[in-house]
Design a protein around this motif. Structure first.
Motif, mmCIF file in Angstrom:
data_model
loop_
_atom_site.group_PDB
_atom_site.id
_atom_site.type_symbol
_atom_site.label_atom_id
_atom_site.label_comp_id
_atom_site.label_asym_id
_atom_site.label_seq_id
_atom_site.Cartn_x
_atom_site.Cartn_y
_atom_site.Cartn_z
ATOM 1 N N GLU A 144 0.870 -1.177 0.000
ATOM 2 C CA GLU A 144 0.000 0.000 0.000
ATOM 3 C C GLU A 144 0.909 1.230 0.000
ATOM 4 N N LEU A 145 0.784 2.053 -1.006
ATOM 5 C CA LEU A 145 1.585 3.267 -1.114
ATOM 6 C C LEU A 145 0.767 4.457 -0.632
ATOM 7 N N GLY A 146 1.417 5.373 0.053
ATOM 8 C CA GLY A 146 0.748 6.592 0.471
ATOM 9 C C GLY A 146 -0.223 6.425 1.616
ATOM 10 N N THR A 147 0.004 5.469 2.486
ATOM 11 C CA THR A 147 -0.874 5.274 3.637
ATOM 12 C C THR A 147 -0.205 5.826 4.893
ATOM 13 N N ALA A 148 -0.932 5.824 5.976
ATOM 14 C CA ALA A 148 -0.381 6.292 7.254
ATOM 15 C C ALA A 148 0.671 5.329 7.785
ATOM 16 N N GLN A 149 0.586 4.071 7.390
ATOM 17 C CA GLN A 149 1.569 3.080 7.825
ATOM 18 C C GLN A 149 2.759 3.151 6.875
ATOM 19 N N ARG A 150 3.888 3.601 7.368
ATOM 20 C CA ARG A 150 5.070 3.837 6.534
ATOM 21 C C ARG A 150 6.098 2.725 6.691
ATOM 22 N N ASP A 151 7.029 2.626 5.739
ATOM 23 C CA ASP A 151 8.103 1.644 5.760
ATOM 24 C C ASP A 151 9.445 2.361 5.576
ATOM 25 N N PRO A 152 9.882 3.122 6.596
ATOM 26 C CA PRO A 152 11.127 3.889 6.440
ATOM 27 C C PRO A 152 12.360 2.993 6.282
ATOM 28 N N ALA A 153 12.410 1.852 6.954
ATOM 29 C CA ALA A 153 13.569 0.958 6.813
ATOM 30 C C ALA A 153 13.632 0.402 5.390
ATOM 31 N N GLY A 154 12.489 0.018 4.845
ATOM 32 C CA GLY A 154 12.448 -0.462 3.468
ATOM 33 C C GLY A 154 12.835 0.631 2.479
ATOM 34 N N SER A 155 12.395 1.858 2.736
ATOM 35 C CA SER A 155 12.732 2.982 1.855
ATOM 36 C C SER A 155 14.235 3.252 1.861
ATOM 37 N N ARG A 156 14.888 3.112 3.021
ATOM 38 C CA ARG A 156 16.345 3.285 3.081
ATOM 39 C C ARG A 156 17.050 2.211 2.257
ATOM 40 N N LEU A 157 16.564 0.964 2.325
ATOM 41 C CA LEU A 157 17.145 -0.118 1.525
ATOM 42 C C LEU A 157 16.989 0.164 0.031
ATOM 43 N N VAL A 158 15.816 0.625 -0.376
ATOM 44 C CA VAL A 158 15.582 0.938 -1.787
ATOM 45 C C VAL A 158 16.542 2.036 -2.245
ATOM 46 N N GLU A 159 16.732 3.061 -1.421
ATOM 47 C CA GLU A 159 17.662 4.153 -1.762
ATOM 48 C C GLU A 159 19.088 3.625 -1.924
ATOM 49 N N GLN A 160 19.512 2.698 -1.056
ATOM 50 C CA GLN A 160 20.854 2.121 -1.162
ATOM 51 C C GLN A 160 21.022 1.367 -2.484
ATOM 52 N N TRP A 161 20.005 0.606 -2.880
ATOM 53 C CA TRP A 161 20.078 -0.142 -4.129
ATOM 54 C C TRP A 161 19.918 0.777 -5.333
ATOM 55 N N LEU A 162 19.160 1.859 -5.203
ATOM 56 C CA LEU A 162 19.012 2.826 -6.280
ATOM 57 C C LEU A 162 20.365 3.444 -6.628
ATOM 58 N N ALA A 163 21.218 3.623 -5.628
ATOM 59 C CA ALA A 163 22.565 4.175 -5.861
ATOM 60 C C ALA A 163 23.417 3.226 -6.702
ATOM 61 N N ARG A 164 23.033 1.963 -6.813
ATOM 62 C CA ARG A 164 23.782 0.970 -7.604
ATOM 63 C C ARG A 164 23.270 0.850 -9.035
ATOM 64 N N VAL A 165 22.228 1.599 -9.373
ATOM 65 C CA VAL A 165 21.678 1.555 -10.725
ATOM 66 C C VAL A 165 22.562 2.412 -11.628
ATOM 67 N N PRO A 166 23.056 1.836 -12.738
ATOM 68 C CA PRO A 166 23.886 2.631 -13.657
ATOM 69 C C PRO A 166 23.065 3.773 -14.252
ATOM 70 N N VAL A 167 23.720 4.890 -14.485
ATOM 71 C CA VAL A 167 23.061 6.049 -15.080
ATOM 72 C C VAL A 167 23.755 6.386 -16.387
ATOM 73 N N GLU A 168 22.992 6.990 -17.296
ATOM 74 C CA GLU A 168 23.579 7.428 -18.564
ATOM 75 C C GLU A 168 24.590 8.513 -18.313
ATOM 76 N N GLY A 169 25.650 8.448 -19.052
ATOM 77 C CA GLY A 169 26.677 9.479 -18.960
ATOM 78 C C GLY A 169 26.855 10.188 -20.289
ATOM 79 N N ASP A 170 27.579 11.253 -20.252
ATOM 80 C CA ASP A 170 27.897 11.979 -21.479
ATOM 81 C C ASP A 170 29.231 11.475 -22.020
ATOM 82 N N ILE A 171 29.291 11.285 -23.339
ATOM 83 C CA ILE A 171 30.548 10.914 -23.964
ATOM 84 C C ILE A 171 31.323 12.204 -24.182
ATOM 85 N N VAL A 172 32.509 12.231 -23.652
ATOM 86 C CA VAL A 172 33.317 13.459 -23.710
ATOM 87 C C VAL A 172 34.279 13.395 -24.868
#
Length: 172
Positions: A144-172
């Motif tokens: 359930e997204l956007g409810t009063a019951q939150r999952d802050p620990a899960g959100s921190r884990l998602v943020e940690q894994w999001l940092a491991r997602v490759p991003v497009e770069g510019d060719i210099v």
């Protein structure tokens, strides 16, 4: 229809074991974690936890792997749900080279806010896990997204894994 053809092909290749897929407990757990609101939607994640010695595949699995297929709320979620893939590992064995994850992975998921996407997110996931033999798996999870019951620990884990997602770069 493509899915039936794919499954029939698995049966013919030996990737689909005959009889029971797992002797005893399944070597995996699937859940949706995190519910961070981003201003125009939510950031959640598909958490896949694997037992020792098991692996699963990346979106481009390599020589013999099976990519995951996602269903959202009875549809594909096109335009409203985006699954992101953290940098995977490479595995080499007699069948060739595959690309994927072992132990645990969280695939970050961006969900756009809108009337077409309710705040309850239901995942229907088809993917494969492998040890000596690959086994196709169907898993379901909800959050359930956007409810009063939150999952802050899960959100921190998602943020940690999001940092491991490759991003497009510019060719210099």
């Amino acid at each position: 229809m493509r899915r039936r053809t794919f499954l029939a092909g698995l049966a013919g290749t030996g990737l689909w074991p005959m009889g029971r897929a797992f002797a005893g407990e399944k070597p995996l757990k699937v859940s949706l974690v995190g519910d961070a609101y981003t201003g125009d939607g939510w950031l959640t994640g598909i958490r896949i936890t694997l037992d020792d010695g098991w692996k699963t595949y990346w979106r481009m699995p390599g020589d013999s792997g099976i990519p995951p297929v996602f269903g959202w709320n009875g549809g594909s979620g096109d335009g409203l749900v985006e699954v992101l893939f953290p940098l995977p590992a490479r595995f080499r064995d007699a069948a060739g080279e595959t690309v994927g994850y072992h132990d645990e992975v969280i695939l970050p998921v961006r969900v756009k806010q809108g009337e077409a996407m309710p705040q309850r997110l239901d995942l229907d996931l088809f993917f494969a896990v492998c040890r000596e033999v690959c086994v196709p798996v169907q898993a379901k999870a909800s959050i359930e997204l956007g409810t009063a019951q939150r999952d802050p620990a899960g959100s921190r884990l998602v943020e940690q894994w999001l940092a491991r997602v490759p991003v497009e770069g510019d060719i210099v």
